[in-house]
Scaffold this motif. Structure first.
Motif, mmCIF file in Angstrom:
data_model
loop_
_atom_site.group_PDB
_atom_site.id
_atom_site.type_symbol
_atom_site.label_atom_id
_atom_site.label_comp_id
_atom_site.label_asym_id
_atom_site.label_seq_id
_atom_site.Cartn_x
_atom_site.Cartn_y
_atom_site.Cartn_z
ATOM 1 N N VAL A 80 23.581 29.365 2.880
ATOM 2 C CA VAL A 80 23.404 27.927 2.710
ATOM 3 C C VAL A 80 23.391 27.569 1.226
ATOM 4 C CG1 VAL A 80 21.790 26.019 3.039
ATOM 5 C CG2 VAL A 80 22.218 27.621 4.899
ATOM 6 N N LEU A 81 22.675 28.362 0.425
ATOM 7 C CA LEU A 81 22.619 28.084 -1.015
ATOM 8 C C LEU A 81 23.995 28.260 -1.659
ATOM 9 C CD1 LEU A 81 19.285 29.670 -2.205
ATOM 10 C CD2 LEU A 81 19.779 27.333 -1.555
ATOM 11 N N PHE A 82 24.698 29.304 -1.214
ATOM 12 C CA PHE A 82 26.067 29.560 -1.684
ATOM 13 C C PHE A 82 26.926 28.309 -1.459
ATOM 14 C CE2 PHE A 82 30.258 31.667 -0.725
ATOM 15 C CZ PHE A 82 30.451 32.262 -1.954
ATOM 16 N N LEU A 83 26.850 27.776 -0.234
ATOM 17 C CA LEU A 83 27.638 26.586 0.082
ATOM 18 C C LEU A 83 27.136 25.371 -0.698
ATOM 19 C CD1 LEU A 83 28.015 27.110 3.912
ATOM 20 C CD2 LEU A 83 29.703 27.523 2.133
ATOM 21 N N PHE A 84 25.809 25.299 -0.884
ATOM 22 C CA PHE A 84 25.246 24.173 -1.642
ATOM 23 C C PHE A 84 25.821 24.130 -3.051
ATOM 24 C CE2 PHE A 84 21.940 23.156 -4.838
ATOM 25 C CZ PHE A 84 21.860 21.797 -4.640
ATOM 26 N N TYR A 85 25.863 25.299 -3.700
ATOM 27 C CA TYR A 85 26.375 25.309 -5.073
ATOM 28 C C TYR A 85 27.864 24.996 -5.125
ATOM 29 C CZ TYR A 85 22.178 26.619 -7.523
ATOM 30 O OH TYR A 85 20.939 26.598 -8.086
ATOM 31 N N ILE A 86 28.603 25.455 -4.107
ATOM 32 C CA ILE A 86 30.030 25.120 -4.078
ATOM 33 C C ILE A 86 30.203 23.608 -3.945
ATOM 34 C CG2 ILE A 86 32.166 25.399 -2.779
ATOM 35 C CD1 ILE A 86 31.213 28.204 -2.074
ATOM 36 N N LEU A 87 29.356 23.021 -3.103
ATOM 37 C CA LEU A 87 29.421 21.579 -2.916
ATOM 38 C C LEU A 87 29.113 20.847 -4.220
ATOM 39 C CD1 LEU A 87 29.709 19.327 -0.731
ATOM 40 C CD2 LEU A 87 27.223 19.305 -0.641
ATOM 41 N N VAL A 88 28.074 21.316 -4.928
ATOM 42 C CA VAL A 88 27.726 20.679 -6.203
ATOM 43 C C VAL A 88 28.894 20.783 -7.173
ATOM 44 C CG1 VAL A 88 26.197 20.778 -8.197
ATOM 45 C CG2 VAL A 88 25.271 21.065 -5.914
ATOM 46 N N THR A 89 29.520 21.957 -7.219
ATOM 47 C CA THR A 89 30.676 22.130 -8.104
ATOM 48 C C THR A 89 31.782 21.153 -7.745
ATOM 49 O OG1 THR A 89 30.161 24.463 -8.282
ATOM 50 C CG2 THR A 89 32.360 23.801 -8.934
ATOM 51 N N PHE A 90 32.035 21.037 -6.445
ATOM 52 C CA PHE A 90 33.100 20.146 -5.981
ATOM 53 C C PHE A 90 32.812 18.707 -6.404
ATOM 54 C CE2 PHE A 90 34.705 17.311 -2.641
ATOM 55 C CZ PHE A 90 36.051 17.548 -2.795
ATOM 56 N N LEU A 91 31.572 18.255 -6.151
ATOM 57 C CA LEU A 91 31.216 16.882 -6.498
ATOM 58 C C LEU A 91 31.278 16.667 -8.005
ATOM 59 C CD1 LEU A 91 28.254 16.234 -4.043
ATOM 60 C CD2 LEU A 91 30.618 15.473 -3.858
ATOM 61 N N SER A 92 30.833 17.686 -8.781
ATOM 62 C CA SER A 92 30.876 17.539 -10.241
ATOM 63 C C SER A 92 32.312 17.407 -10.724
ATOM 64 C CB SER A 92 30.231 18.741 -10.926
ATOM 65 O OG SER A 92 29.000 19.020 -10.391
ATOM 66 N N GLU A 93 33.190 18.223 -10.128
ATOM 67 C CA GLU A 93 34.605 18.155 -10.527
ATOM 68 C C GLU A 93 35.156 16.760 -10.299
ATOM 69 O OE1 GLU A 93 36.475 22.602 -9.900
ATOM 70 O OE2 GLU A 93 37.001 20.990 -8.533
ATOM 71 N N ARG A 94 34.828 16.218 -9.115
ATOM 72 C CA ARG A 94 35.287 14.869 -8.794
ATOM 73 C C ARG A 94 34.770 13.856 -9.809
ATOM 74 N NH1 ARG A 94 37.451 13.671 -3.755
ATOM 75 N NH2 ARG A 94 39.085 15.206 -3.507
ATOM 76 N N ALA A 95 33.464 13.959 -10.089
ATOM 77 C CA ALA A 95 32.832 12.996 -10.993
ATOM 78 C C ALA A 95 33.467 13.078 -12.375
ATOM 79 C CB ALA A 95 31.331 13.272 -11.077
ATOM 80 N N PHE A 96 33.721 14.304 -12.846
ATOM 81 C CA PHE A 96 34.291 14.436 -14.190
ATOM 82 C C PHE A 96 35.737 13.954 -14.231
ATOM 83 C CE2 PHE A 96 30.708 17.118 -15.422
ATOM 84 C CZ PHE A 96 30.509 16.645 -16.699
ATOM 85 N N ALA A 97 36.472 14.173 -13.129
ATOM 86 C CA ALA A 97 37.849 13.680 -13.092
ATOM 87 C C ALA A 97 37.857 12.156 -13.192
ATOM 88 C CB ALA A 97 38.528 14.140 -11.803
ATOM 89 N N TYR A 98 36.904 11.538 -12.479
ATOM 90 C CA TYR A 98 36.804 10.077 -12.523
ATOM 91 C C TYR A 98 36.447 9.612 -13.930
ATOM 92 C CZ TYR A 98 34.924 5.435 -11.618
ATOM 93 O OH TYR A 98 34.674 4.108 -11.668
ATOM 94 N N LEU A 99 35.474 10.321 -14.529
ATOM 95 C CA LEU A 99 35.011 9.948 -15.868
ATOM 96 C C LEU A 99 36.149 10.058 -16.883
ATOM 97 C CD1 LEU A 99 32.055 9.224 -16.328
ATOM 98 C CD2 LEU A 99 31.749 11.412 -17.458
ATOM 99 N N ARG A 100 36.954 11.124 -16.734
ATOM 100 C CA ARG A 100 38.033 11.356 -17.683
ATOM 101 C C ARG A 100 39.076 10.251 -17.569
ATOM 102 N NH1 ARG A 100 40.138 17.342 -17.497
ATOM 103 N NH2 ARG A 100 37.911 17.636 -17.176
#
Lengths: 249, 278
Positions: free
Chosen positions: B245-265
C-alpha cells in the motif's frame, strides 16, 4: 587520545564495515546494468504490451522510495518462507541480507539505469542509423555497431551519477534487513560507536569521509573509462567530464 | 458496523471494512500527517537553504563562494540518510552543551566525563514534534544543497540583458538580485526543482528512523502477525500487504507531483521566448 588519533582509530575501525557497502554496490551494479539493458530494449520495443510493462516497471521503481522497496521485498520473501523457501531448503540463502540486499538494489538500480539508457537510446543520431540501414545491416548488427556505441557514450556521465547514488543507497540496507552478528556496514558501525561515547561529530564525520572518498573513487574510475570511450574525440571535448556531478537521480 | 450496511455489502466485506477502520488503522491514517508535514516543511527549508547557497555561490566575495561550494558539494557527497540522522543528533547535543554550561555544577561535570549528557539537568527530551521539525530541517539541509546547484545554474541562465537593464535603471546589486534576477530565475530552475521534490518526497519515508511513529512504523506494527482474537483480526504476517500500500501511495504521489509540475511549467512558461524552457 588526541582528536587526530581518534580519527585515525575510527578510520581503522570503519574499514571493515565499509567493505559491506562496497560489496553491496559491486554485487548489484553489473547485474543491474544487464537488467537495465534488457529493460531499455523492452521499453524501445514496438510491441505496446512489452514496452508498457517495461515503462510501468521503471515508473514504479523510480517513483517509490528504496526504503519502502526494501521493506516490501523483505516482507514478501519472509511470507514466502514457509511455503516456498523452507521446502526447497534455500531459506538461509534467500533470506540472507548479503543475498537479499543486492537483489533489491538490482531491482531498484535497473529501473533508474534503464531510464538513463533509454534517454540515450532516443538521442542516438538518426543519420547514423539511416546510414546503417542503407548499408543493409540487420537489426542485431545495427544495435551492436551503431546504437550501442552511441548509447553508452551518451549515457555514461549520467550512469556514473547513478552508480554513486546506488552506493549511497547501500546505507539503507541494514536499516531494513536484519544485521547478522558482526556483519555491519558503515552506518551500523558508526551508530554503534556513537552509542558508546555519544561523540556524534567524530563517528558520523568519519563515516561520511568514507562515503565521500569512495564516491570520489567511483567518479575517478568511471571518468577514466569515459575517457577511453571518447578516445576518438578531440581532447578538448573529453575534458568536460569532471568532478562536478549533478547528483540528480 | 451498523446492520443495514452489513446487509447491503455482505458479511465478508463488512468484516474487512471493520478491520481497516479500527482504532489502530485510524492511527495509521492519521500518521500520514507527519509525512505530509515533513514533505512540505522540508521543501520550504530546502528552498530557503538552496536560495542562500545559490546566492553565496553567485557572490563576488571569495569566502562566500567557498562556503557555498563546500555546502553544495559535501552534503551531496554523503548519503542523505547519514545526514538525516546526524543533524538531529548533533543539534540535540549542541543544545545540551549549552544547557550543561548553565545548569550543571563543576562536580557533576567532573564526575561525568565521557558520558552524555554531562548532568541530568542538561538533558533535553525530544518528543515527536521536536524530532519532526529537526527531521524536516535536515531534509531541508540535504536537499537544499541540491537546490543550491539547480538555482545557481538557473541564475546563470537568466538573460544578461535583463540584469544590465536593471543596473542601467540605477538599481543596487541587492535590488537587481531581489527584483529581477531571482524572479526570472524560477522558470529555469523548475525542471531541476521538480526532480528534487521527487527525491525529497521519497526521503520522507525515513522518518521512522528518528522514532517518529510515521506511516512506515505503523505499517510494520499493523502487519505483524496476530494470533490473539482479543486484539483483533487473527492474521499471519501481512506486512507485505501494508508495504505494498505504501509502495503504491508513493507512486501515486509521484504521479500527482509530475502532473502538478507539468501544469506549473506550462503556466510559468507563458510568454517566454526561450525555446529551451518549453
Amino acid at each position: 587520545m588526541s582528536w587526530f588519533d581518534a580519527i585515525i582509530n575510527d578510520i581503522i575501525i570503519l574499514a571493515k564495515p565499509s567493505l559491506f557497502n562496497i560489496y553491496f554496490a559491486l554485487a548489484s551494479i553489473p547485474i543491474g546494468f544487464l537488467f537495465a539493458i534488457g529493460l531499455t530494449l523492452m521499453k524501445a520495443s514496438k510491441s505496446k504490451i512489452i514496452s508498457g510493462i517495461a515503462s510501468a516497471y521503471i515508473y514504479a521503481f523510480r517513483g517509490s522510495p528504496l526504503f519502502i522497496q526494501l521493506f516490501m521485498f523483505y516482507s514478501i520473501m519472509l511470507s514466502l518462507n514457509l511455503s516456498v523457501w523452507k521446502p526447497m531448503g534455500i531459506d538461509h540463502i534467500v533470506l540472507h541480507p548479503l543475498f537479499l540486499g543486492p537483489m533489491i538494489l538490482i531491482l531498484n538500480t535497473s529501473a533508474y539505469s534503464a531510464q538513463i539508457l533509454y534517454g540515450a537510446y532516443q538521442n542516438v543520431p538518426k543519420g547514423e542509423l539511416e546510414a546503417a540501414r542503407s548499408f543493409g545491416m540487420g537489426r542485431v548488427r545495427q544495435f551492436l555497431s551503431v546504437i550501442w556505441p552511441n548509447m553508452i557514450r551518451l549515457a555514461w556521465p549520467a550512469y556514473t551519477n547513478e552508480v554513486v547514488f546506488l552506493f549511497h543507497a547501500t546505507a539503507l540496507i541494514y536499516f531494513t534487513l536484519p544485521v547478522i552478528n558482526e556483519q555491519k556496514d558503515l552506518m551500523n558501525k558508526a551508530g554503534e560507536l556513537f552509542e558508546k561515547d555519544y561523540n556524534v561529530f567524530l563517528h558520523f564525520s568519519v563515516a561520511a569521509l568514507y562515503y565521500l572518498a569512495i564516491s570520489f573513487v567511483i567518479f575517478l574510475a568511471f571518468g577514466l573509462f569515459y575517457k577511453y570511450l571518447m578516445r576518438h574525440e578531440a581532447a578538448a571535448k573529453i575534458k568536460k567530464f569532471k568532478f562536478s556531478p549533478k547528483y540528480i537521480r | 458496523m451498523p446492520d443495514w450496511l452489513t446487509n447491503i455489502i455482505g458479511q465478508d466485506l463488512s468484516d474487512g471494512l471493520a478491520y481497516i477502520t479500527n482504532g489502530k488503522h485510524m492511527m495509521w491514517y492519521a500518521s500520514f500527517r507527519f509525512t505530509i508535514f515533513a514533505g512540505i516543511f522540508g521543501a520550504l527549508c530546502a528552498l530557503t537553504f538552496g536560495l542562500l547557497g545559490a546566492i553565496m555561490l553567485n557572490s563576488n566575495f571569495f569566502l562566500f563562494r567557498l562556503i557555498g561550494a563546500a555546502y553544495a558539494n559535501v552534503v551531496r557527497g554523503v548519503p542523505d540518510v547519514l545526514f538525516f540522522l546526524f543533524f538531529p543528533l548533533a543539534f540535540e547535543q549542541g543544545v545540551e552543551y549549552f544547557l550543561a554550561k548553565s545548569n550543571c555544577t563543576a562536580d557533576e561535570l567532573a564526575a561525568n566525563i565521557g558520558n552524555w549528557p554531562p548532568c541530568p539537568d542538561a538533558q533535553w527530551f525530544l518528543g515527536t514534534n521536536e524530532y519532526l521539525i529537526l527531521a524536516s530541517v535536515s531534509l531541508g539541509i540535504v536537499y537544499g544543497a541540491f537546490c543550491a546547484n539547480v538555482i545557481h545554474g538557473a541564475m546563470k541562465s537568466v538573460n544578461k540583458g535583463q540584469l544590465e537593464a536593471a543596473k542601467a535603471y540605477g538599481m543596487k546589486p541587492m535590488q537587481v538580485m531581489l527584483r529581477v534576477h531571482i524572479p526570472q530565475m524560477w522558470i529555469y530552475a523548475l525542471p531541476g526543482l521538480s526532480n528534487i521534490w521527487m527525491l525529497l518526497v521519497k526521503a520522507t519515508s525515513l522518518l521512522s528512523l528518528l522514532q517518529i511513529a510515521d506511516i512506515v512504523l505503523w505499517a510494520d506494527r499493523l502487519g505483524a502477525p496476530n494470533y490473539l482474537k482479543q486484539v483483533g483480526l487473527v492474521h499471519p504476517d501481512w506486512r507485505w500487504k501494508y508495504y505494498l500500500v505504501l509502495f503504491l501511495f508513493y507512486i501515486l504521489v509521484t504521479f500527482l507531483s509530475e502532473r502538478a509540475f507539468a501544469y506549473l511549467r506550462k503556466k510559468t512558461g507563458k510568454g517566454m521566448v526561450d525555446e529551451a524552457v518549453l
